[in-house]
Scaffold this motif. Structure first.
Motif, PDB file in Angstrom:
ATOM      1  N   ARG A 124      -5.955   2.498  -5.036  1.00  0.00           N
ATOM      2  CA  ARG A 124      -5.402   1.434  -3.816  1.00  0.00           C
ATOM      3  C   ARG A 124      -6.365   0.851  -3.083  1.00  0.00           C
ATOM      4  NH1 ARG A 124      -3.170   6.434  -2.541  1.00  0.00           N
ATOM      5  NH2 ARG A 124      -4.515   6.812  -0.502  1.00  0.00           N
ATOM      6  N   LYS A 125      -7.566   1.463  -3.081  1.00  0.00           N
ATOM      7  CA  LYS A 125      -8.811   0.793  -2.306  1.00  0.00           C
ATOM      8  C   LYS A 125      -9.222  -0.419  -3.012  1.00  0.00           C
ATOM      9  CE  LYS A 125     -12.305   0.677   0.534  1.00  0.00           C
ATOM     10  NZ  LYS A 125     -12.892  -0.790   0.037  1.00  0.00           N
ATOM     11  N   ASP A 160      -8.867  -4.196  -1.351  1.00  0.00           N
ATOM     12  CA  ASP A 160      -9.883  -5.131  -1.408  1.00  0.00           C
ATOM     13  C   ASP A 160      -9.551  -6.549  -2.090  1.00  0.00           C
ATOM     14  OD1 ASP A 160     -11.481  -3.246  -0.153  1.00  0.00           O
ATOM     15  OD2 ASP A 160     -12.472  -2.633  -1.757  1.00  0.00           O
ATOM     16  N   THR A 215      -6.438   7.130  -4.859  1.00  0.00           N
ATOM     17  CA  THR A 215      -6.985   6.532  -3.493  1.00  0.00           C
ATOM     18  C   THR A 215      -7.685   5.599  -4.015  1.00  0.00           C
ATOM     19  OG1 THR A 215      -6.828   8.607  -2.547  1.00  0.00           O
ATOM     20  CG2 THR A 215      -8.323   6.879  -1.732  1.00  0.00           C
ATOM     21  N   GLN A 263       0.759  -1.270  -0.128  1.00  0.00           N
ATOM     22  CA  GLN A 263       0.028  -0.023  -0.045  1.00  0.00           C
ATOM     23  C   GLN A 263       0.806   1.241   0.140  1.00  0.00           C
ATOM     24  OE1 GLN A 263      -3.521   0.503   0.259  1.00  0.00           O
ATOM     25  NE2 GLN A 263      -3.434  -1.230  -0.991  1.00  0.00           N
ATOM     26  N   THR A 281     -11.002   2.048   4.405  1.00  0.00           N
ATOM     27  CA  THR A 281      -9.494   1.923   3.682  1.00  0.00           C
ATOM     28  C   THR A 281      -8.810   1.126   4.431  1.00  0.00           C
ATOM     29  OG1 THR A 281      -8.904   3.971   4.553  1.00  0.00           O
ATOM     30  CG2 THR A 281     -10.437   4.103   2.687  1.00  0.00           C
ATOM     31  N   HIS A 282      -7.338   0.759   3.768  1.00  0.00           N
ATOM     32  CA  HIS A 282      -6.432   0.367   4.332  1.00  0.00           C
ATOM     33  C   HIS A 282      -5.784   1.190   5.690  1.00  0.00           C
ATOM     34  CE1 HIS A 282      -1.987  -0.393   4.856  1.00  0.00           C
ATOM     35  NE2 HIS A 282      -2.564  -1.796   5.051  1.00  0.00           N
TER      36      HIS A 282
END
Length: 696
Positions: free
Chosen positions: A152-153, A157, A149, A140, A207-208
């Motif tokens: 990344r999400k 996932d 963003t 990440q 989110t992470h």
């Protein structure tokens, strides 16, 4: 939005069939599982584990959690002395291939066997949702520099989905499937409310960055009501199942086990050794299954119920009465004021003679044990010749080989992390009221005595850092006791070592000390204690849960004369001003650096907590003129002598001689008697008594 708490409750109601259930309690995931079980109306019986001889990072915190929520807690102490056989069982019967599979399944193999309930709940799989592994965090971080963003999400996932998918695929090799196999072996239903698509959908909203912090703020917020009032430090953070109880440390011993590390290539890491065994089982399955049939059954773990318990006071007359049973004989060297001698006598020993050369320590010892002879020589003079040792034995009424137990606690100052390290052998250093050279060599004087006296068993005590900071001395001491001659071809003693904590044995102090236990080879072979590994069985399992300072001091009566010197020493030095900066009546041990960020002085000055044990109480910290140490939970002073006696588990009428500083030193150099008693009782029950019955 449906809350996480309600989703977990719904899963429990859908899957649970029993009213009384077991909970494998550890970190936040299992705690929230327990909270959801409680909200579902279940009667909860919590379980935790520890490995005998290895420090647990979790047990004390789990005890606090169980007490806070009113759950019955059972502590399972696993005996690792036949770990080699367990390893073979894990490889062949359960098909473990990776280190994490071996270590986690090992715990469950022992724990689930002891669980009484049919239904066992855990939060085993929640971590798969959080992305808090090193691999995901680095992935990440790299994406943060390169992508949006949303991307990344999406990638996060996908990573979580792939991880969760393994939980539903029995061929995936996920540790969960090994856990289910163990549960099936014992007829248990192993359940995890976090393992459901509805829970996955819930966490998909985040989110992470929101999910990955080790303290899991998303989960804490969902259970804010139940967690209110619980000190944040009470919940273990970032501790894996196998590491919380020290399994990873126990498994390192397999590298030196010829039964396990038996291949042409000797492996230096546990991970590589596990991988090799996975391959061997695939190639030599029939041969290894035949070997599996020959190994010993699973050793029975020790099971005890966690109860707070109270302090048990006793008097010197109780010690004398126990000693009159004369169950075994003992000689105590480096006797100090008599802490170890108290423990041996409580276990039924007749202490025949002691060795101690510090004058004030001898006066204290004689005041409490007036009928026990004391050899006042420096132990170097005592062991200077075999003739000198022979005379020492004659004074005890013994010949070589007749003594049941020889004890020694050489000074720890050279090895302690609080000291300056091992000094030059020619430098004169202060120790107590005397000066000595080459203090680090004193363990070898104990070795000289032991190898001439040849006791049936021996016990040696020191600080835990003896095995690390003093590693060279430590290894040489072990080898000198174990083997006869430089070729190591013949055994003198089978022995092993472990670190024990006084608060596990009825002492209101978390004092950790390293103990070496040895059994003479001829006696060990007669009893089946015929390896160093087998000696691990002799280290006692904990007998108590953490005893609080409040419990130890509850009925203590003190005079103004007991208390005033400590108030005076604090008020007339800068110590008093520092103590006043520490909040009174804290819920946990509190240091100045926590109150004043960036403060680096008086690092070990610690305000104690009523409902916890004291930290390790040391000479330099507890002396009246010392500017560090442990202080009273609510009064701005250090602990008095009567309080120190309680916190070390001494008799209330134990006599202290000398100045206030000397009396404090006598106590703070002692091995807590109740800890020694537990060791002595284990040695008597497993070695001395069985051997005496065998040779009748």
């Amino acid at each position: 939005m449906t809350s996480l708490r309600n989703l977990l409750v719904a899963q429990i109601k859908a899957k649970s069939q029993d009213e009384s259930v077991a909970l494998l309690l550890g970190g936040l995931d299992s705690l929230t599982t327990g909270l959801a079980l409680a909200r579902s109306g279940k009667t909860i019986h919590a379980y935790t584990y520890e490995i005998k001889g290895y420090p647990s990072q979790e047990r004390a915190k789990v005890e606090q959690l169980a007490r806070h929520y009113g759950w019955k807690l059972t502590i399972i102490t696993i005996d690792p002395s036949d770990l080699g056989s367990d390893f073979i069982r894990l490889a062949v019967e359960f098909g473990c291939k990776k280190k994490v599979q071996f270590e986690c399944t090992y715990v469950l193999l022992h724990v689930l066997k002891c669980v009484r309930e049919r239904e066992v709940w855990t939060g085993f799989n929640a971590d798969d949702y959080f992305g808090n592994t090193r691999k995901v965090i680095l992935q990440q971080a790299a994406l943060r520099r390169e992508t949006s963003t949303a991307e990344r999400k999406k990638r996060f996932d996908a990573t979580v989905d792939a991880s969760v998918a393994k939980l539903y695929d029995s061929r995936s090799g996920d540790t969960w499937w090994y856990a289910l196999r163990v549960a099936a072996k014992y007829g248990k239903r192993l359940l995890d409310p976090y393992l459901d698509p509805s829970i996955r959908d819930y966490f998909r909203r985040f989110t992470h960055e929101e999910l990955c912090p080790p303290k899991k703020p998303v989960v804490r917020e969902a259970f804010a009501e139940e967690l209110a009032g619980l000190p944040e430090f009470a919940v273990p953070v970032g501790v894996r199942l196998q590491k919380g109880g020290g399994v990873h440390l126990a498994f390192r011993s397999l590298l030196s086990n010829p039964k396990i590390n038996r291949f042409d290539r000797k492996y230096s890491t546990v991970a590589a050794l596990c991988h090799r065994w996975g391959k061997e089982v695939g190639r030599e399955q029939d041969k290894l299954r035949s070997e599996l049939e020959t190994i010993a059954p699973l050793l029975q773990a020790t099971v005890r119920t966690s109860t707070v318990g109270g302090f048990t006071r006793y008097l010197l007359s109780d010690v004398e009465k126990a000693s009159r049973t004369r169950r075994f004989t003992a000689i105590v060297t480096f006797a100090g004021g008599g802490g170890s001698s108290l423990g041996y006598q409580l276990a039924g020993a007749k202490v025949l003679i002691t060795s101690e050369f510090v004058p004030e320590a001898r006066r204290t010892y004689s005041s409490n044990f007036p009928h026990c002879p004391i050899d006042a020589r420096d132990i170097r003079d005592l062991v200077r010749s075999s003739e000198s040792i022979k005379i020492f034995l004659i004074e005890a009424g013994l010949e070589a080989g007749e003594l049941d137990l020889l004890d020694g606690s050489p000074p720890c100052s050279e090895f302690s992390v609080a000291g300056n390290g091992i000094s030059s052998p020619h430098v004169l250093r202060s120790y107590s009221d005397v000066k000595q050279r080459n203090i680090a060599s004193l363990p070898f004087e104990f070795v000289k005595l032991a190898t001439t006296v040849l006791p049936k068993t021996l016990v040696m005590e020191n600080v835990p850092a003896f095995a690390t900071r003093g590693q060279e001395v430590f290894v040489r001491v072990l080898d000198a006791l174990r083997y006869i001659g430089p070729d190591r071809s013949s055994r003198r003693y089978f022995l092993n070592w472990s670190v024990l904590t006084a608060s596990d044995f009825g002492v209101a102090q978390r004092r950790r000390r390293l103990f070496i236990i040895g059994v003479r080879a001829d006696i060990g072979k007669a009893l089946g204690i015929d390896s160093d590994e087998a000696v691990l069985r002799l280290f006692p399992a904990p007998t108590h849960n953490a005893l609080s300072i409040r419990s130890a001091l509850a009925d203590l009566l003190q005079s103004p004369a007991d208390i005033w010197p400590w108030i005076a020493s604090a008020s007339t030095t800068s110590l008093g001003r520092s103590i006043q900066l520490l909040p009174r009546n804290p819920k946990r041990l509190t240091r100045l650096c926590e109150v004043i960020p960036g403060y680096t002085k008086q690092f070990t000055l610690t305000r104690c907590a009523w409902d916890l044990p004291a930290p390790t109480l040391v000479v330099t910290g507890q002396k009246p003129d010392g500017l560090t140490g442990a202080v009273h939970p609510v009064e701005d002073r250090k602990f008095t002598l009567p309080e120190l006696k309680r916190l070390f588990g001494l008799p209330d009428d134990f006599i202290l001689t000398g100045t206030l500083a000397q009396a404090t030193e006598r106590i703070c150099r002692m091995v807590p008697p109740l800890l020694t008693k537990a060791i002595a009782e284990s040695i008597y029950n497993h070695v001395l008594r069985p051997y005496a019955e065998k040779v009748k």
